[in-house]
Design an enzyme around this catalytic site. Structure first.
Site, PDB file in Angstrom:
ATOM      1  N   ASP A  36       0.852  -1.179   0.000  1.00  0.00           N
ATOM      2  CA  ASP A  36       0.000   0.000   0.000  1.00  0.00           C
ATOM      3  C   ASP A  36       0.893   1.235   0.000  1.00  0.00           C
ATOM      4  O   ASP A  36       2.106   1.142  -0.179  1.00  0.00           O
ATOM      5  CB  ASP A  36      -0.969  -0.009   1.186  1.00  0.00           C
ATOM      6  CG  ASP A  36      -0.243  -0.042   2.530  1.00  0.00           C
ATOM      7  OD1 ASP A  36       0.977   0.240   2.560  1.00  0.00           O
ATOM      8  OD2 ASP A  36      -0.885  -0.338   3.545  1.00  0.00           O
ATOM      9  N   ASP A  41       5.282   4.605  -1.996  1.00  0.00           N
ATOM     10  CA  ASP A  41       4.598   5.828  -2.415  1.00  0.00           C
ATOM     11  C   ASP A  41       4.582   5.870  -3.941  1.00  0.00           C
ATOM     12  O   ASP A  41       5.599   6.147  -4.580  1.00  0.00           O
ATOM     13  CB  ASP A  41       5.338   7.044  -1.846  1.00  0.00           C
ATOM     14  CG  ASP A  41       4.712   8.364  -2.282  1.00  0.00           C
ATOM     15  OD1 ASP A  41       3.659   8.339  -2.965  1.00  0.00           O
ATOM     16  OD2 ASP A  41       5.287   9.410  -1.949  1.00  0.00           O
ATOM     17  N   ALA A  65      -4.829   3.703  -7.719  1.00  0.00           N
ATOM     18  CA  ALA A  65      -5.086   4.887  -8.554  1.00  0.00           C
ATOM     19  C   ALA A  65      -5.622   6.011  -7.682  1.00  0.00           C
ATOM     20  O   ALA A  65      -6.022   5.795  -6.532  1.00  0.00           O
ATOM     21  CB  ALA A  65      -6.113   4.560  -9.642  1.00  0.00           C
ATOM     22  N   TYR A 104      -5.589  -1.440 -14.424  1.00  0.00           N
ATOM     23  CA  TYR A 104      -7.026  -1.201 -14.491  1.00  0.00           C
ATOM     24  C   TYR A 104      -7.309   0.238 -14.910  1.00  0.00           C
ATOM     25  O   TYR A 104      -6.674   1.169 -14.431  1.00  0.00           O
ATOM     26  CB  TYR A 104      -7.684  -1.483 -13.135  1.00  0.00           C
ATOM     27  CG  TYR A 104      -7.512  -2.917 -12.711  1.00  0.00           C
ATOM     28  CD1 TYR A 104      -8.462  -3.884 -13.014  1.00  0.00           C
ATOM     29  CD2 TYR A 104      -6.361  -3.310 -12.034  1.00  0.00           C
ATOM     30  CE1 TYR A 104      -8.281  -5.207 -12.640  1.00  0.00           C
ATOM     31  CE2 TYR A 104      -6.167  -4.635 -11.659  1.00  0.00           C
ATOM     32  CZ  TYR A 104      -7.129  -5.574 -11.969  1.00  0.00           C
ATOM     33  OH  TYR A 104      -6.934  -6.893 -11.611  1.00  0.00           O
ATOM     34  N   TYR A 130      -9.710  13.063 -13.942  1.00  0.00           N
ATOM     35  CA  TYR A 130      -9.590  11.631 -13.663  1.00  0.00           C
ATOM     36  C   TYR A 130      -9.524  10.838 -14.966  1.00  0.00           C
ATOM     37  O   TYR A 130      -8.626  10.017 -15.171  1.00  0.00           O
ATOM     38  CB  TYR A 130     -10.779  11.176 -12.814  1.00  0.00           C
ATOM     39  CG  TYR A 130     -10.863   9.683 -12.621  1.00  0.00           C
ATOM     40  CD1 TYR A 130      -9.889   8.990 -11.912  1.00  0.00           C
ATOM     41  CD2 TYR A 130     -11.926   8.950 -13.146  1.00  0.00           C
ATOM     42  CE1 TYR A 130      -9.966   7.614 -11.738  1.00  0.00           C
ATOM     43  CE2 TYR A 130     -12.021   7.579 -12.977  1.00  0.00           C
ATOM     44  CZ  TYR A 130     -11.037   6.920 -12.274  1.00  0.00           C
ATOM     45  OH  TYR A 130     -11.124   5.551 -12.117  1.00  0.00           O
ATOM     46  N   LYS A 134      -6.262   8.824 -16.430  1.00  0.00           N
ATOM     47  CA  LYS A 134      -6.362   7.370 -16.611  1.00  0.00           C
ATOM     48  C   LYS A 134      -6.066   6.981 -18.059  1.00  0.00           C
ATOM     49  O   LYS A 134      -5.416   5.958 -18.314  1.00  0.00           O
ATOM     50  CB  LYS A 134      -7.744   6.872 -16.186  1.00  0.00           C
ATOM     51  CG  LYS A 134      -7.999   6.919 -14.687  1.00  0.00           C
ATOM     52  CD  LYS A 134      -7.050   6.013 -13.899  1.00  0.00           C
ATOM     53  CE  LYS A 134      -7.381   4.548 -14.091  1.00  0.00           C
ATOM     54  NZ  LYS A 134      -6.503   3.682 -13.250  1.00  0.00           N
ATOM     55  N   TRP A 155     -18.085   1.587 -12.122  1.00  0.00           N
ATOM     56  CA  TRP A 155     -19.011   1.527 -10.987  1.00  0.00           C
ATOM     57  C   TRP A 155     -18.626   0.426  -9.997  1.00  0.00           C
ATOM     58  O   TRP A 155     -19.450  -0.396  -9.609  1.00  0.00           O
ATOM     59  CB  TRP A 155     -20.445   1.327 -11.491  1.00  0.00           C
ATOM     60  CG  TRP A 155     -20.988   2.417 -12.356  1.00  0.00           C
ATOM     61  CD1 TRP A 155     -20.277   3.353 -13.075  1.00  0.00           C
ATOM     62  CD2 TRP A 155     -22.370   2.686 -12.641  1.00  0.00           C
ATOM     63  NE1 TRP A 155     -21.118   4.177 -13.766  1.00  0.00           N
ATOM     64  CE2 TRP A 155     -22.417   3.798 -13.527  1.00  0.00           C
ATOM     65  CE3 TRP A 155     -23.566   2.098 -12.244  1.00  0.00           C
ATOM     66  CZ2 TRP A 155     -23.610   4.332 -14.002  1.00  0.00           C
ATOM     67  CZ3 TRP A 155     -24.761   2.620 -12.723  1.00  0.00           C
ATOM     68  CH2 TRP A 155     -24.778   3.724 -13.586  1.00  0.00           C
TER      69      TRP A 155
END
Length: 304
Positions: A36, A41, A65, A104, A130, A134, A155
């Site tokens: 994580d 980082d 993300a 993803y 965003y 992406k 979603w």
């Protein structure tokens, strides 16, 4: 892929919705090293390079993300670092060691103006920071490492983490009425479905005798069917009532509103419907309807 008996799989964002489920689904395939932000980082390219060089994974799975869509409008530098630069660095480092990179992406790479379902060949036209960052991450990954899989989804929800389903369930126990947007359409997709399909495809990759000829590329990965946010909330209400939750509202108390009545900093695509024929054909998959995932997660939440 490096030659070894047990493949090493590096997973980012281990405390996120998808990262949490990936640790479960990938555990049967190899040694999972999950990190994580405390352990790496991702806004620091050198930290990413050091991590990959130290672990030397056979597969990198990157669900991490900057997903706070509205915050991204005012956090452009951070969103760019996490959504565009970090995937590029992972792709570059993966290419150096011959590793597969699974990354993803999102329905937000499209403007949502198309009638019908978006295919992988449709031209992206993101409208938000965003979505733009992406898309930049997608392009960077594809350019830097031919051994990549990019899964666009929409979603996302799960039993772990924060999401629309859990917010609706909480509000239905607190409020006497709810207003929910009814003119945006997509497929609610459970984090567990994303993780399970990812594991199935990675298993095929590991069994593949000719990995150079594997079906790399960009794929749409969402649950079957479609609904609006209002339809989604209505199903949550129906299931919660059946499960015995003490609710302050019934289905008729959930008012359908246009997105213009709910202004937010970042524009949302009105049409987030993603065609999944390509991924189903390439990997022999059959994707469940979105309602099944909602039932599954709500059952888990009820069980505590």
């Amino acid at each position: 892929m490096a030659s070894q008996a047990i493949p090493k799989i590096l997973v980012t964002g281990k405390n996120g919705q998808v990262g949490f489920e990936l640790q479960r689904s990938l555990a049967v395939l190899g040694e999972v090293i999950a990190v994580d932000r405390e352990e790496c980082d991702l806004s620091n390219p050198e930290a990413i390079r050091e991590l990959v060089q130290r672990v030397r994974p056979d597969i990198i799975v990157n669900p991490a993300a900057h997903t706070a869509v509205d915050k991204a409008e005012s956090e452009v530098e951070l969103a760019t670092a996490l959504n565009a630069t970090a995937p590029l660095v992972f792709a570059e480092e993966a290419a150096k060691i011959g590793a597969l990179l699974v990354h993803y992406s999102t329905d937000y790479v499209f403007d949502g103006c198309k009638d019908g379902w978006y295919s992988e060949t449709d031209t992206p036209n993101p409208q938000s920071v965003y979505g733009k960052t992406k898309l930049a991450g997608e392009l960077a990954v594809a350019a830097a490492n031919p051994r990549h899989l990019i899964f666009r989804t929409s979603w996302v929800f799960g039993a772990h983490g924060s999401n629309f389903l859990k917010t609706m369930l909480r509000l239905m126990q607190q409020r006497n009425a709810l207003n929910v947007v009814a003119d945006q359409f997509g497929a609610p997709t459970s984090a567990s479905l994303l993780a399970d399909v990812t594991a199935q495809i990675i298993a095929q990759y590991l069994r593949c005798a000719n990995q150079a000829g594997f079906a790399y590329g960009t794929y749409h990965l969402v649950a079957g069917g479609e609904t609006s946010w209002h339809g989604y909330a209505s199903l949550v209400n129906d299931i919660a009532a059946l499960q015995g939750y003490t609710l302050k509202i019934a289905r008729h108390d959930i008012k359908a509103i246009p997105s213009s009545d709910y202004p937010v900093p970042a524009p949302r695509p009105a049409n987030s419907r993603l065609d999944t024929q390509k991924i189903q054909t390439a990997f022999g998959l059959s994707l469940p309807m979105w309602q099944a995932g909602v039932h599954q997660v709500m059952t888990l939440l009820k069980q505590g």
